[in-house]
Design a protein around this motif. Structure first.
Motif, PDB file in Angstrom:
ATOM      1  N   ARG A  15       0.837  -1.195   0.000  1.00  0.00           N
ATOM      2  CA  ARG A  15       0.000   0.000   0.000  1.00  0.00           C
ATOM      3  C   ARG A  15       0.870   1.242   0.000  1.00  0.00           C
ATOM      4  N   LYS A  16       0.206   2.394  -0.123  1.00  0.00           N
ATOM      5  CA  LYS A  16       0.908   3.676  -0.096  1.00  0.00           C
ATOM      6  C   LYS A  16       1.774   3.749   1.152  1.00  0.00           C
ATOM      7  N   PHE A  17       2.926   4.310   1.007  1.00  0.00           N
ATOM      8  CA  PHE A  17       3.913   4.315   2.072  1.00  0.00           C
ATOM      9  C   PHE A  17       4.280   5.740   2.427  1.00  0.00           C
ATOM     10  N   HIS A  86       5.948   5.796  11.962  1.00  0.00           N
ATOM     11  CA  HIS A  86       7.336   6.206  12.210  1.00  0.00           C
ATOM     12  C   HIS A  86       8.295   5.047  11.963  1.00  0.00           C
ATOM     13  N   MET A  87       7.949   3.872  12.487  1.00  0.00           N
ATOM     14  CA  MET A  87       8.850   2.726  12.375  1.00  0.00           C
ATOM     15  C   MET A  87       9.019   2.288  10.917  1.00  0.00           C
ATOM     16  N   ASP A  88       7.932   2.193  10.173  1.00  0.00           N
ATOM     17  CA  ASP A  88       8.025   1.755   8.776  1.00  0.00           C
ATOM     18  C   ASP A  88       8.934   2.670   7.962  1.00  0.00           C
ATOM     19  N   GLU A  89       8.789   3.953   8.164  1.00  0.00           N
ATOM     20  CA  GLU A  89       9.613   4.926   7.435  1.00  0.00           C
ATOM     21  C   GLU A  89      11.093   4.726   7.771  1.00  0.00           C
ATOM     22  N   LYS A  90      11.395   4.590   9.053  1.00  0.00           N
ATOM     23  CA  LYS A  90      12.790   4.422   9.477  1.00  0.00           C
ATOM     24  C   LYS A  90      13.387   3.116   8.947  1.00  0.00           C
ATOM     25  N   VAL A  91      12.615   2.034   8.979  1.00  0.00           N
ATOM     26  CA  VAL A  91      13.110   0.746   8.485  1.00  0.00           C
ATOM     27  C   VAL A  91      13.372   0.826   6.986  1.00  0.00           C
ATOM     28  N   ALA A  92      12.454   1.440   6.251  1.00  0.00           N
ATOM     29  CA  ALA A  92      12.636   1.562   4.797  1.00  0.00           C
ATOM     30  C   ALA A  92      13.876   2.390   4.470  1.00  0.00           C
ATOM     31  N   ARG A  93      14.079   3.477   5.182  1.00  0.00           N
ATOM     32  CA  ARG A  93      15.251   4.329   4.910  1.00  0.00           C
ATOM     33  C   ARG A  93      16.544   3.619   5.301  1.00  0.00           C
ATOM     34  N   ALA A  94      16.517   2.842   6.375  1.00  0.00           N
ATOM     35  CA  ALA A  94      17.713   2.075   6.764  1.00  0.00           C
ATOM     36  C   ALA A  94      18.035   1.033   5.701  1.00  0.00           C
TER      37      ALA A  94
END
Length: 102
Positions: A15-17, A86-94
């Protein structure tokens, strides 16, 4: 982990992220270890987006429940509450920093 070992990795989202979620904020000790290794947990805690929880529990669909105080029983908080958005964004960027393609 695969990116760090030289594999090409693509991260796909259904889905949209990023997205928010009503439940799923409780991050257990095992998951915290992975977030820490990725550099995500420390970043989340520095930004005050993670909140250690001393007490927690569950209620099953048929009404069985269990509530515990992990801090007093184990000497540390077993769960950190982190909003999924917050967590999904940080995991994706990592993952991206490690070489994955988003």
């Amino acid at each position: 982990y695969l990116s760090r070992k030289g594999f090409r990795v693509a991260l796909l989202e259904k889905r949209k992220f990023p997205r928010d979620k009503y439940c799923g904020d409780a991050v257990c000790t095992a998951a915290q270890r992975h977030l820490r290794e990725m550099g995500v947990l420390d970043e989340i805690m520095r930004e005050n987006k993670g909140h250690p929880q001393a007490k927690g529990g569950f209620v099953s669909p048929i009404g069985n429940s269990f509530i515990s105080d992990s801090a007093s029983e184990l000497g540390f908080n077993v769960v950190v509450a982190i909003k999924r958005i917050h967590m999904d964004e940080k995991v994706a960027r990592a993952a991206q920093r490690a070489g994955a393609e988003l």
